[in-house]
Design an enzyme around this catalytic site. Structure first.
Site, PDB file in Angstrom:
ATOM      1  N   PHE A  18      -1.782  -1.420   1.358  1.00 21.67           N
ATOM      2  CA  PHE A  18      -1.002  -2.379   0.592  1.00 21.67           C
ATOM      3  C   PHE A  18      -1.108  -2.132  -0.906  1.00 21.67           C
ATOM      4  O   PHE A  18      -2.200  -1.878  -1.431  1.00 21.67           O
ATOM      5  CB  PHE A  18      -1.509  -3.813   0.842  1.00 21.67           C
ATOM      6  CG  PHE A  18      -1.370  -4.279   2.253  1.00 21.67           C
ATOM      7  CD1 PHE A  18      -0.235  -4.960   2.675  1.00 21.67           C
ATOM      8  CD2 PHE A  18      -2.385  -4.028   3.175  1.00 21.67           C
ATOM      9  CE1 PHE A  18      -0.115  -5.384   3.989  1.00 21.67           C
ATOM     10  CE2 PHE A  18      -2.277  -4.453   4.488  1.00 21.67           C
ATOM     11  CZ  PHE A  18      -1.132  -5.137   4.896  1.00 21.67           C
ATOM     12  N   ASP A  19       0.021  -2.245  -1.577  1.00 20.90           N
ATOM     13  CA  ASP A  19       0.017  -2.534  -2.994  1.00 20.90           C
ATOM     14  C   ASP A  19      -0.386  -4.006  -3.120  1.00 20.90           C
ATOM     15  O   ASP A  19       0.103  -4.843  -2.351  1.00 20.90           O
ATOM     16  CB  ASP A  19       1.412  -2.292  -3.579  1.00 20.90           C
ATOM     17  CG  ASP A  19       1.551  -2.829  -4.974  1.00 20.90           C
ATOM     18  OD1 ASP A  19       0.731  -2.453  -5.827  1.00 20.90           O
ATOM     19  OD2 ASP A  19       2.474  -3.632  -5.218  1.00 20.90           O
ATOM     20  N   ILE A  20      -1.264  -4.336  -4.039  1.00 23.07           N
ATOM     21  CA  ILE A  20      -1.774  -5.704  -4.134  1.00 23.07           C
ATOM     22  C   ILE A  20      -0.923  -6.576  -5.054  1.00 23.07           C
ATOM     23  O   ILE A  20      -0.409  -7.618  -4.666  1.00 23.07           O
ATOM     24  CB  ILE A  20      -3.226  -5.695  -4.646  1.00 23.07           C
ATOM     25  CG1 ILE A  20      -4.150  -4.991  -3.629  1.00 23.07           C
ATOM     26  CG2 ILE A  20      -3.713  -7.126  -4.879  1.00 23.07           C
ATOM     27  CD1 ILE A  20      -4.335  -5.737  -2.355  1.00 23.07           C
ATOM     28  N   THR A  23       2.910  -7.487  -4.396  1.00 31.48           N
ATOM     29  CA  THR A  23       3.156  -7.532  -2.955  1.00 31.48           C
ATOM     30  C   THR A  23       2.400  -8.681  -2.306  1.00 31.48           C
ATOM     31  O   THR A  23       2.982  -9.491  -1.575  1.00 31.48           O
ATOM     32  CB  THR A  23       2.738  -6.199  -2.300  1.00 31.48           C
ATOM     33  OG1 THR A  23       3.412  -5.120  -2.953  1.00 31.48           O
ATOM     34  CG2 THR A  23       3.079  -6.189  -0.819  1.00 31.48           C
ATOM     35  N   VAL A 221       2.666  -0.639   2.704  1.00 30.54           N
ATOM     36  CA  VAL A 221       3.421  -1.878   2.496  1.00 30.54           C
ATOM     37  C   VAL A 221       3.385  -2.217   1.016  1.00 30.54           C
ATOM     38  O   VAL A 221       2.303  -2.423   0.448  1.00 30.54           O
ATOM     39  CB  VAL A 221       2.806  -3.036   3.317  1.00 30.54           C
ATOM     40  CG1 VAL A 221       3.628  -4.306   3.135  1.00 30.54           C
ATOM     41  CG2 VAL A 221       2.700  -2.649   4.796  1.00 30.54           C
TER      42      VAL A 221
END
Length: 285
Positions: A18-20, A23, A221
């Site tokens: 994941f990009d934090i 996102t 994601v």
């Protein structure tokens, strides 16, 4: 930007990365709130463009942030934020806003750099991560430093259940640099050999074979087209675009968005969790 529906079943993936910020965390609200509460911007006239248009404020932020990241790839993200704040204030001074003292500017810049831990998570984030964590290992691949990420994990993402973390500080560069993704492939394979069909840490596996096995079982994601989906497309990494409908990471990208490719598009992490559960249910898992 192009949606090219993936033919890979969602049940084939074993690791979601994941990009934090943008996102999972509402970066735009966190940034704009911290900026407008700061000692230098809070005193601007109510009619100033930074106060009447969040888009204008965020565009100014993004232009400076990207330039600083590019010039200083090993600078910690909290220091990137502090430097960005200083440039925003210097722009105000150049446009005849009130002069500022250097000591006060430094203090305000450092405060802004530490604001990351207070940025809120999107309302759907934590519950969706818990649901996704029942099917996959989860890990962030984030343009952040370890201390700032620890603050986020202790606050907005408490209970997220990440199995590992991969930060720009660990890697020494910021996405969209391809090195960040190559670091992910190498270290995820080492950290979770069982997820990718390795009996042990690489015995009998050539480096390129390992890399392809790891890449094929990761689903990335992210919200940012430029930081995440363009490099993912370059490397052949499957990805999901979480279109949060904001300014950063999508509308700011200009012509470069034409290079972005992704296999799924959702409007929230909850929507992705719903799709995943439906896919697993169809296979009776």
């Amino acid at each position: 930007m192009t949606l090219v529906p993936s033919s890979t079943p969602l049940t084939n993936f074993t690791l979601l990365t994941f990009d934090i910020y943008g996102t999972l965390i509402d970066q735009e609200t966190g940034l704009s709130t911290a900026l407008l509460r700061s000692s230098h911007l809070s005193t601007l006239a109510p009619t100033h463009p930074y106060k009447t248009s969040r888009s204008t404020l965020l565009r100014a932020f993004a232009a400076h942030e990207r330039a600083i990241q590019s010039a200083h790839p090993t600078m910690l993200y909290r220091d990137i934020l502090a430097s960005t704040y200083k440039r925003i204030v210097q722009d105000l001074v150049a446009h005849n806003e009130p002069q500022v003292d250097e000591e006060g500017l430094e203090e305000a810049a450092q405060d802004f750099g530490r604001s990351v831990a207070s940025w809120p998570a999107f309302p759907d984030t934590v519950d969706a991560l818990k649901r996704l964590g029942k099917r996959y290992k989860l890990a962030p691949l984030s343009n952040i430093d370890r201390e700032s990420l620890a603050g986020t994990l202790a606050n907005g993402l408490d209970g997220a259940g990440f199995a590992a973390t991969y930060t720009a500080q660990d890697i020494g560069s910021y996405k969209p640099d391809l090195r960040n993704f190559e670091y992910l492939f190498k270290h995820a394979g080492d950290d979770f050999p069982g997820l990718f069909g390795f009996e042990d840490e690489g015995e009998g596996e050539g480096e390129e074979v390992r890399r392809e096995k790891v890449k094929g079982r990761i689903l990335h994601v992210a919200q940012s087209l430029w930081h995440d989906h363009v490099p993912a497309a370059q490397l052949g990494l499957e990805s999901v675009w979480v279109d949060r409908g904001g300014v950063l990471g999508s509308k700011l990208e200009g012509e470069v968005v034409e290079k972005a490719r992704f296999g799924w598009k959702v409007g929230s992490l909850k929507e992705l969790a719903d799709i995943v559960e439906e896919a697993w249910a169809k296979e009776g898992k």
